[in-house]
Design an enzyme around this catalytic site. Structure first.
Site, PDB file in Angstrom:
ATOM      1  CE1 TYR A  88      -4.036   0.451  -2.833  1.00 21.95           C
ATOM      2  CE2 TYR A  88      -5.032  -1.645  -2.202  1.00 21.95           C
ATOM      3  CZ  TYR A  88      -4.484  -0.810  -3.171  1.00 21.95           C
ATOM      4  OH  TYR A  88      -4.395  -1.237  -4.464  1.00 21.95           O
ATOM      5  CD  GLN A 133      -4.356  -2.751  -9.724  1.00 20.36           C
ATOM      6  OE1 GLN A 133      -3.693  -3.260  -8.823  1.00 20.36           O
ATOM      7  NE2 GLN A 133      -5.049  -3.483 -10.571  1.00 20.36           N
ATOM      8  CD  GLU A 183      -8.884  19.886 -37.372  1.00 20.80           C
ATOM      9  OE1 GLU A 183      -9.513  18.824 -37.515  1.00 20.80           O
ATOM     10  OE2 GLU A 183      -8.507  20.583 -38.329  1.00 20.80           O
ATOM     11  CE  LYS A 192     -10.602  20.840 -46.119  1.00 22.09           C
ATOM     12  NZ  LYS A 192     -11.675  21.213 -45.346  1.00 22.09           N
ATOM     13  CG  HIS A 236     -18.990  38.532 -27.342  1.00 23.65           C
ATOM     14  ND1 HIS A 236     -19.814  37.932 -26.424  1.00 23.65           N
ATOM     15  CD2 HIS A 236     -18.526  39.660 -26.750  1.00 23.65           C
ATOM     16  CE1 HIS A 236     -19.875  38.678 -25.327  1.00 23.65           C
ATOM     17  NE2 HIS A 236     -19.093  39.721 -25.494  1.00 23.65           N
ATOM     18  CG  ASN A 249      -1.855  -1.181   1.250  1.00 24.30           C
ATOM     19  OD1 ASN A 249      -1.929  -1.914   0.263  1.00 24.30           O
ATOM     20  ND2 ASN A 249      -2.551  -1.382   2.351  1.00 24.30           N
ATOM     21  CG  ASN A 303      -7.811  19.709 -43.603  1.00 24.92           C
ATOM     22  OD1 ASN A 303      -8.385  20.752 -43.940  1.00 24.92           O
ATOM     23  ND2 ASN A 303      -8.122  18.531 -44.119  1.00 24.92           N
ATOM     24  CB  SER A 345      -8.766  16.758 -48.197  1.00 27.75           C
ATOM     25  OG  SER A 345      -9.828  16.019 -48.765  1.00 27.75           O
TER      26      SER A 345
HETATM   27  N1  ARG Z   1      -1.272  -2.834  -7.691  1.00 32.06           N
HETATM   28  C1  ARG Z   1      -1.709  -2.208  -6.498  1.00 32.06           C
HETATM   29  C2  ARG Z   1      -2.158  -0.765  -6.741  1.00 32.06           C
HETATM   30  O1  ARG Z   1      -1.863  -0.302  -7.764  1.00 32.06           O
HETATM   31  C3  ARG Z   1      -0.599  -2.191  -5.518  1.00 32.06           C
HETATM   32  C4  ARG Z   1      -1.044  -2.147  -4.108  1.00 32.06           C
HETATM   33  C5  ARG Z   1      -1.635  -3.422  -3.759  1.00 32.06           C
HETATM   34  N2  ARG Z   1      -2.035  -3.438  -2.391  1.00 32.06           N
HETATM   35  C6  ARG Z   1      -2.920  -4.336  -1.973  1.00 32.06           C
HETATM   36  N3  ARG Z   1      -3.232  -4.303  -0.739  1.00 32.06           N
HETATM   37  N4  ARG Z   1      -3.494  -5.171  -2.803  1.00 32.06           N
HETATM   38  O2  ARG Z   1      -2.778  -0.125  -5.959  1.00 32.06           O
END
Ligand code: ARG
Length: 460
Positions: free
Chosen positions: A317, A322, A290, A283, A156, A110, A285, A277
């Site tokens: 977490y 992810q 864009e 053309k 405008h 985490n 472009n 084009s």
């Molecule tokens: N691949 C996970 C993410 O991107 C990594 C962390 C995973 N942690 C867990 N407790 N599964 O968040």
């Protein structure tokens, strides 16, 4: 295969669902940062006496070798692993056995994924800033080469008042400079070490997180382990800064689409940056412009997507997080590509001076006519009315101020004198401005010098 958490379960994970949950195909982009973070963690564990010094050194050496392999050959960073963290750890265990298995002591994925993404942004945001600096340098170069050329400014999307062409280019530079500062703030927000947070409650090993932060180049440590495990504000801030930069690039692109178009032709696009084009031979472009305009939708979408992902999460977490990475990476790619394209287009523009100056004359001098009357003691509201009536007559007769005889001027107000003809020109209009942010040539020159000085530093 076994993975980082298979000990808890008596069956192998369902292959399809494992694939659904795995992130290696996109988080492999964090490989370098993951290794960097792990090297520092091994050192910190060594310093805390959690790992014997020789094991910490072995881990560091093996990780450095893994990093080198991955740098030389990107296809090395591949495998059936769930994510980049599992990949690096697998390789380490393959090389070192139990010493490799000790690296994850006191650490959680985490915080690892957070430290990786923070390290990534700390390295990558400055590259975007440099690229943005180059766009500003190209705008400044166009401003410098336009000299005292004039064009109409629009409100405008209707002709409003004459301005220097340089003022137009510097207007876009001003917005991009704010974006540069915003990206800097985004980098600053990423600059906090989450390691030491553990899975959520902190770590029970006496790791010196201040020293670890310094080792990894962070200037501070996060404030709270619960918050840190699910904090993606730094990613959202980066995406906001990027989305707003894209909005500014999109508006510049739109201005150029219009001003290079057949209706105006103030500028000519470089042939090399235009497209033809398949059917209409005449053309030319502005596709790159864009595309920049179109890709802005992607960048805004990623920002809204991440905010939506974050908004309902309970503390700590959650795997939803992810989803941050693809958004961050695609935002980065989109912005980097757009900055490069816009720089090339701006660099390749040619000014059609006559065309631009011709459009800066005519009825858009009406405010200057009113100002002339104000200079002769007429209250502005009254002057506005007088000139409004005069414009109505000229529009009906398809004429411009320049065609009025002195009698006709005087018929609308006896305050008009013969000097009105010389006093009401685009050049006089521009020269009459008095404020530092205006299109007055002196003010624009000072602004240009300021932007040039800034761009030399920012474009590196
Ligand atoms: N691949 C996970 C993410 O991107 C990594 C962390 C995973 N942690 C867990 N407790 N599964 O968040």
């Amino acid at each position: 295969m076994t993975n980082l958490w298979s000990g808890r379960f008596d069956t192998a994970p369902d292959a399809e669902t494992f694939e659904f949950g795995s992130s290696f195909r996109f988080d492999r982009r964090l490989f370098e940062d993951d290794v960097t973070g792990s090297v520092a963690w091994a050192r910190a564990l060594g310093a805390a006496g959690v790992l014997p010094g020789d094991e910490a050194r072995q881990i560091e050496t093996a990780l450095t070798e893994i990093l080198e392999r991955g740098r030389i050959d990107p296809s090395f960073v591949d495998g059936p692993d769930e994510d980049v963290h599992s990949f690096v750890e697998r390789l380490l265990v393959e090389r070192l056995g139990d010493a490799g298995r000790r690296l994850h002591t006191g650490r959680s994925r985490n915080e690892q994924v957070s430290v990786d993404l923070r390290l990534y942004l700390l390295r990558r945001i400055p590259l975007l800033q440099r690229s943005l600096g180059r766009v500003v340098a190209a705008l400044a170069a166009q401003a410098a080469s336009a000299g005292d050329a004039l064009m109409p400014a629009f409100t405008h999307l209707r002709p409003a008042q004459p301005v220097l062409v340089a003022h137009f280019f510097l207007a876009h530079a001003a917005a991009l400079r704010r974006d540069h500062a915003r990206l800097h703030a985004a980098r600053d927000e990423s600059d906090a070490l989450p390691l030491g947070s553990g899975a959520i409650a902190g770590t029970s090993y006496a790791v010196n997180v201040e020293a670890l932060a310094r080792d990894l180049g962070f200037s501070r440590v996060v404030a709270n382990s619960i918050d840190a495990s699910s904090d993606r504000d730094f990613a959202a801030t980066f995406m906001y800064a990027s989305a707003l930069t894209m909005v500014h690039l999109s508006r510049l692109a739109e201005d150029l689409v219009i001003f290079c178009g057949d209706a105006h032709r103030f500028f000519e696009l470089s042939d090399a940056l235009s497209t033809g084009s398949s059917m209409m031979p005449q053309k030319k472009n502005p596709d790159p412009l864009e595309l920049v305009r179109g890709k802005t939708g992607r960048a805004i979408g990623h920002l809204v997507g991440l905010l939506t992902t974050m908004k309902g999460l309970p503390s700590g977490y959650n795997k939803d997080l992810q989803e941050d990475k693809q958004s961050v990476f695609d935002t980065e790619d989109t912005l980097a590509g757009s900055l490069a394209a816009v720089r090339s287009v701006v660099h390749g523009l040619t000014l059609n001076r006559e065309q631009a100056e011709a459009a800066a004359s005519g009825l858009l001098l009406a405010t200057d006519v009113a100002d002339y009357l104000v200079g002769r003691g007429v209250p502005f509201r009254r002057a506005h009315e007088i000139v409004g009536a005069l414009v109505r007559k000229l529009v009906a007769e398809r004429r411009e101020f320049g065609s009025l005889s002195l009698e006709e001027w005087r018929a609308s107000s006896d305050r008009f004198d013969a000097d009105v003809v010389a006093r009401v020109t685009p050049r006089v209009s521009v020269g009459a401005k008095r404020t530092p942010q205006s299109t007055a040539p002196g003010a624009v020159q000072a602004a240009l010098e300021d932007v040039q000085r800034w761009a030399i530093r920012a474009a590196g």
